[in-house]
Scaffold this active site. Structure first.
Site, mmCIF file in Angstrom:
data_model
loop_
_atom_site.group_PDB
_atom_site.id
_atom_site.type_symbol
_atom_site.label_atom_id
_atom_site.label_comp_id
_atom_site.label_asym_id
_atom_site.label_seq_id
_atom_site.Cartn_x
_atom_site.Cartn_y
_atom_site.Cartn_z
ATOM 1 N N GLY A 15 0.838 -1.214 0.000
ATOM 2 C CA GLY A 15 0.000 0.000 0.000
ATOM 3 C C GLY A 15 0.866 1.256 0.000
ATOM 4 O O GLY A 15 1.842 1.323 0.745
ATOM 5 N N ARG A 76 1.010 -5.167 -4.887
ATOM 6 C CA ARG A 76 1.171 -6.338 -4.012
ATOM 7 C C ARG A 76 1.348 -7.506 -4.982
ATOM 8 O O ARG A 76 0.534 -7.681 -5.886
ATOM 9 C CB ARG A 76 -0.075 -6.545 -3.158
ATOM 10 C CG ARG A 76 -0.419 -5.316 -2.284
ATOM 11 C CD ARG A 76 -1.563 -5.638 -1.340
ATOM 12 N NE ARG A 76 -2.247 -4.433 -0.882
ATOM 13 C CZ ARG A 76 -1.863 -3.710 0.179
ATOM 14 N NH1 ARG A 76 -0.797 -4.050 0.853
ATOM 15 N NH2 ARG A 76 -2.566 -2.649 0.547
ATOM 16 N N ASP A 107 5.316 -4.555 6.302
ATOM 17 C CA ASP A 107 5.915 -5.832 6.725
ATOM 18 C C ASP A 107 5.846 -6.930 5.662
ATOM 19 O O ASP A 107 6.748 -7.758 5.567
ATOM 20 C CB ASP A 107 5.354 -6.300 8.079
ATOM 21 C CG ASP A 107 3.839 -6.324 8.110
ATOM 22 O OD1 ASP A 107 3.214 -6.021 7.077
ATOM 23 O OD2 ASP A 107 3.284 -6.659 9.167
ATOM 24 N N THR A 130 4.144 3.164 5.408
ATOM 25 C CA THR A 130 2.731 2.763 5.502
ATOM 26 C C THR A 130 2.027 3.771 6.404
ATOM 27 O O THR A 130 2.617 4.239 7.383
ATOM 28 C CB THR A 130 2.550 1.343 6.093
ATOM 29 O OG1 THR A 130 1.192 1.198 6.542
ATOM 30 C CG2 THR A 130 3.451 1.066 7.274
ATOM 31 N N ASP A 132 -0.315 3.039 8.338
ATOM 32 C CA ASP A 132 -0.865 2.353 9.512
ATOM 33 C C ASP A 132 0.003 2.463 10.768
ATOM 34 O O ASP A 132 -0.491 2.233 11.873
ATOM 35 C CB ASP A 132 -1.086 0.864 9.208
ATOM 36 C CG ASP A 132 -2.253 0.638 8.285
ATOM 37 O OD1 ASP A 132 -3.018 1.582 8.051
ATOM 38 O OD2 ASP A 132 -2.400 -0.491 7.776
ATOM 39 N N ASP A 134 2.181 0.475 11.854
ATOM 40 C CA ASP A 134 2.027 -0.788 12.593
ATOM 41 C C ASP A 134 3.308 -1.617 12.617
ATOM 42 O O ASP A 134 3.254 -2.820 12.859
ATOM 43 C CB ASP A 134 0.889 -1.613 11.962
ATOM 44 C CG ASP A 134 1.118 -1.911 10.494
ATOM 45 O OD1 ASP A 134 2.034 -1.306 9.893
ATOM 46 O OD2 ASP A 134 0.388 -2.753 9.945
ATOM 47 N N MET A 174 -8.610 4.074 8.479
ATOM 48 C CA MET A 174 -7.835 2.881 8.116
ATOM 49 C C MET A 174 -7.055 2.338 9.305
ATOM 50 O O MET A 174 -6.813 3.035 10.284
ATOM 51 C CB MET A 174 -6.908 3.186 6.948
ATOM 52 C CG MET A 174 -7.599 3.017 5.609
ATOM 53 S SD MET A 174 -6.437 3.113 4.255
ATOM 54 C CE MET A 174 -7.507 2.544 2.925
ATOM 55 N N ARG A 176 -5.885 -1.812 9.309
ATOM 56 C CA ARG A 176 -6.425 -3.165 9.142
ATOM 57 C C ARG A 176 -6.309 -3.974 10.421
ATOM 58 O O ARG A 176 -7.226 -4.667 10.820
ATOM 59 C CB ARG A 176 -5.649 -3.838 7.995
ATOM 60 C CG ARG A 176 -6.248 -5.086 7.461
ATOM 61 C CD ARG A 176 -5.506 -5.564 6.239
ATOM 62 N NE ARG A 176 -4.110 -5.133 6.259
ATOM 63 C CZ ARG A 176 -3.362 -4.923 5.195
ATOM 64 N NH1 ARG A 176 -3.874 -5.081 4.003
ATOM 65 N NH2 ARG A 176 -2.103 -4.561 5.302
ATOM 66 N N GLY A 190 -10.765 15.329 18.943
ATOM 67 C CA GLY A 190 -11.692 15.443 20.072
ATOM 68 C C GLY A 190 -12.878 14.502 19.994
ATOM 69 O O GLY A 190 -14.003 14.867 20.357
ATOM 70 N N LYS A 218 -24.451 17.068 25.400
ATOM 71 C CA LYS A 218 -23.772 17.131 24.098
ATOM 72 C C LYS A 218 -24.806 16.852 23.010
ATOM 73 O O LYS A 218 -25.532 15.856 23.064
ATOM 74 C CB LYS A 218 -22.653 16.088 24.011
ATOM 75 C CG LYS A 218 -21.459 16.449 24.857
ATOM 76 C CD LYS A 218 -20.236 15.659 24.431
ATOM 77 C CE LYS A 218 -19.051 16.052 25.283
ATOM 78 N NZ LYS A 218 -17.858 15.272 25.019
ATOM 79 N N SER A 220 -24.058 16.662 19.675
ATOM 80 C CA SER A 220 -23.524 15.870 18.560
ATOM 81 C C SER A 220 -22.315 15.104 19.075
ATOM 82 O O SER A 220 -21.721 15.493 20.072
ATOM 83 C CB SER A 220 -23.100 16.765 17.415
ATOM 84 O OG SER A 220 -22.050 17.615 17.825
ATOM 85 N N HIS A 259 -9.702 5.335 1.108
ATOM 86 C CA HIS A 259 -8.371 5.536 0.532
ATOM 87 C C HIS A 259 -7.930 6.985 0.424
ATOM 88 O O HIS A 259 -6.754 7.234 0.126
ATOM 89 C CB HIS A 259 -8.291 4.843 -0.828
ATOM 90 C CG HIS A 259 -8.210 3.344 -0.705
ATOM 91 N ND1 HIS A 259 -9.320 2.586 -0.426
ATOM 92 C CD2 HIS A 259 -7.167 2.498 -0.758
ATOM 93 C CE1 HIS A 259 -8.957 1.320 -0.347
ATOM 94 N NE2 HIS A 259 -7.664 1.239 -0.535
HETATM 95 O O1 F6P Z 1 -1.782 0.864 3.734
HETATM 96 C C1 F6P Z 1 -2.368 0.049 4.696
HETATM 97 C C2 F6P Z 1 -3.816 0.029 4.501
HETATM 98 O O2 F6P Z 1 -4.140 1.348 4.391
HETATM 99 C C3 F6P Z 1 -4.706 -0.650 5.517
HETATM 100 O O3 F6P Z 1 -5.064 0.122 6.615
HETATM 101 C C4 F6P Z 1 -5.898 -1.047 4.675
HETATM 102 O O4 F6P Z 1 -6.608 -2.096 5.198
HETATM 103 C C5 F6P Z 1 -5.253 -1.437 3.402
HETATM 104 O O5 F6P Z 1 -4.099 -0.618 3.289
HETATM 105 C C6 F6P Z 1 -6.114 -1.357 2.188
HETATM 106 O O6 F6P Z 1 -5.301 -1.339 1.071
HETATM 107 P P1 F6P Z 1 -5.639 -1.874 -0.379
HETATM 108 O O7 F6P Z 1 -6.959 -1.375 -0.746
HETATM 109 O O8 F6P Z 1 -4.535 -1.311 -1.190
HETATM 110 O O9 F6P Z 1 -5.572 -3.354 -0.292
#
Ligand code: F6P
Length: 329
Positions: A15, A76, A107, A130, A132, A134, A174, A176, A190, A218, A220, A259
């Protein structure tokens, strides 16, 4: 410096993330600085297998530091998971006299590079790219900061309309497998609640919290939900239905940011991070190092063995959960 290495390849894989271009630029220019040849590989491992190569020099990367996406494209690649695919890739690298490479990705991309090294001893360094955040071995990945700014800007806008209509919004971001984007953007924007895969909030607590929120006047609310959150056992649309059924006082909407979080001009932080990692990665290769991933820890560029980086996941900052709880009093 290891004079054996004369030609270094660079590519982006998996990604995409904002700042990948800044990392490419840094690798290409550092090669030029050390008078090494540099080859860009299009479409990650797919392009490696097909020999989709482009010689690059310092001028090939003019005016890309500010651009989102990746000029080398990304993919990929299933074929690279097989020994046959990796053999094709190796033959392409050898016939183009490539001695080492820098892979910018996540990774999955590093796992591929490690399998390749084990078979062909091709030196490589990874740069974590990335949104993420992660990856174990770095506090920040390239693209995370930009994505956070994008998300916060979007939530600010959602908050305007949520407040005009006294609505509750579930905003899915996002991530995953991890909640870094949700947790950080939720605090930054917030949000009233933040749902992440690492913490089991549970449906009862969510209902309690929303009930209290209403009682406190609140009108909203914003709940940020990480894409990978399954702790409530429901996806974001099921959550909406569940809350509408159990708390009919709420008028609920869902917004999935999707995205758009991966695009846009990289933040200054991501540009600087990518530039620093690119320089250090090329230097590491020229010093004879391999199988390492660049990272940033305590504002220093560090290296972690890729074998460790792909095993672990970076942990969320528990302190942020506490901050969020206190802020939503
Ligand atoms: O880049 C990581 C990520 O943004 C994840 O959070 C998400 O699940 C995934 O890519 C989706 O990517 P794609 O649509 O390219 O498979």
């Amino acid at each position: 410096m290891n004079s054996q290495i004369k030609k270094i390849a660079v590519f982006t894989s998996g990604g995409d993330s904002p700042g990948m271009n800044a990392a490419i630029r840094s690798v290409v220019r550092t090669c030029a600085y050390f008078k090494k040849d540099c080859i860009g590989i299009y479409r990650g491992y797919e392009g490696m297998i097909e020999g989709d190569f482009l010689p690059m020099n310092a001028r090939s990367v003019n005016n890309i530091i500010n651009k989102g996406g990746t000029v080398l494209k990304s993919a990929r690649c299933d074929e690279f998971r097989s020994p046959e695919g990796r053999k094709k890739a190796y033959d392409q690298l050898v016939s183009n006299n490539i001695d080492a490479f820098v892979v910018i990705g996540g990774d999955g991309s590093f796992t591929g590079a490690l399998a390749f090294y084990e078979e062909y001893k091709m030196p490589f360094i990874g740069i974590p790219g990335t949104i993420d955040n992660d990856i174990f071995g770095t506090t920040y990945t390239v693209g995370f900061d930009t994505a956070l700014n994008t998300v916060v800007e979007a939530i600010d806008k959602i908050r305007d309309t949520a407040s005009s209509h006294h609505r509750l919004f579930f905003v899915e971001v996002m991530g995953r497998d991890v909640g870094h984007i949700a947790l950080n953007s939720g605090v930054g924007a917030g949000a009233e609640e933040i749902l992440i895969p690492e913490e089991n909030l549970g449906l009862d607590r969510l209902l309690d919290s929303l009930t209290r929120s209403k009682a406190r006047g609140k009108s909203s609310s914003i709940v940020v939900v990480a894409e990978g959150d399954r702790t409530t056992g429901k996806n974001v649309y099921e959550l909406k239905e569940f809350v509408e059924k159990n708390l009919p006082v709420y008028d609920v909407r869902v917004c999935v940011l999707g995205h758009m979080q991966r695009g846009g001009a990289p933040s200054c932080f991501d540009r600087v991070l990518a530039s620093r990692m690119g320089v250090k990665s090329v230097e590491a290769l020229l010093e004879g190092k391999t199988n390492l991933m660049a990272g940033i820890i305590d504002n220093k560029i560090t290296f972690t063995p890729v074998s460790e980086a792909i095993k672990g996941k970076s942990k969320i900052d528990k302190e942020l959960i506490r901050v969020s709880d206190i802020m939503t009093i």
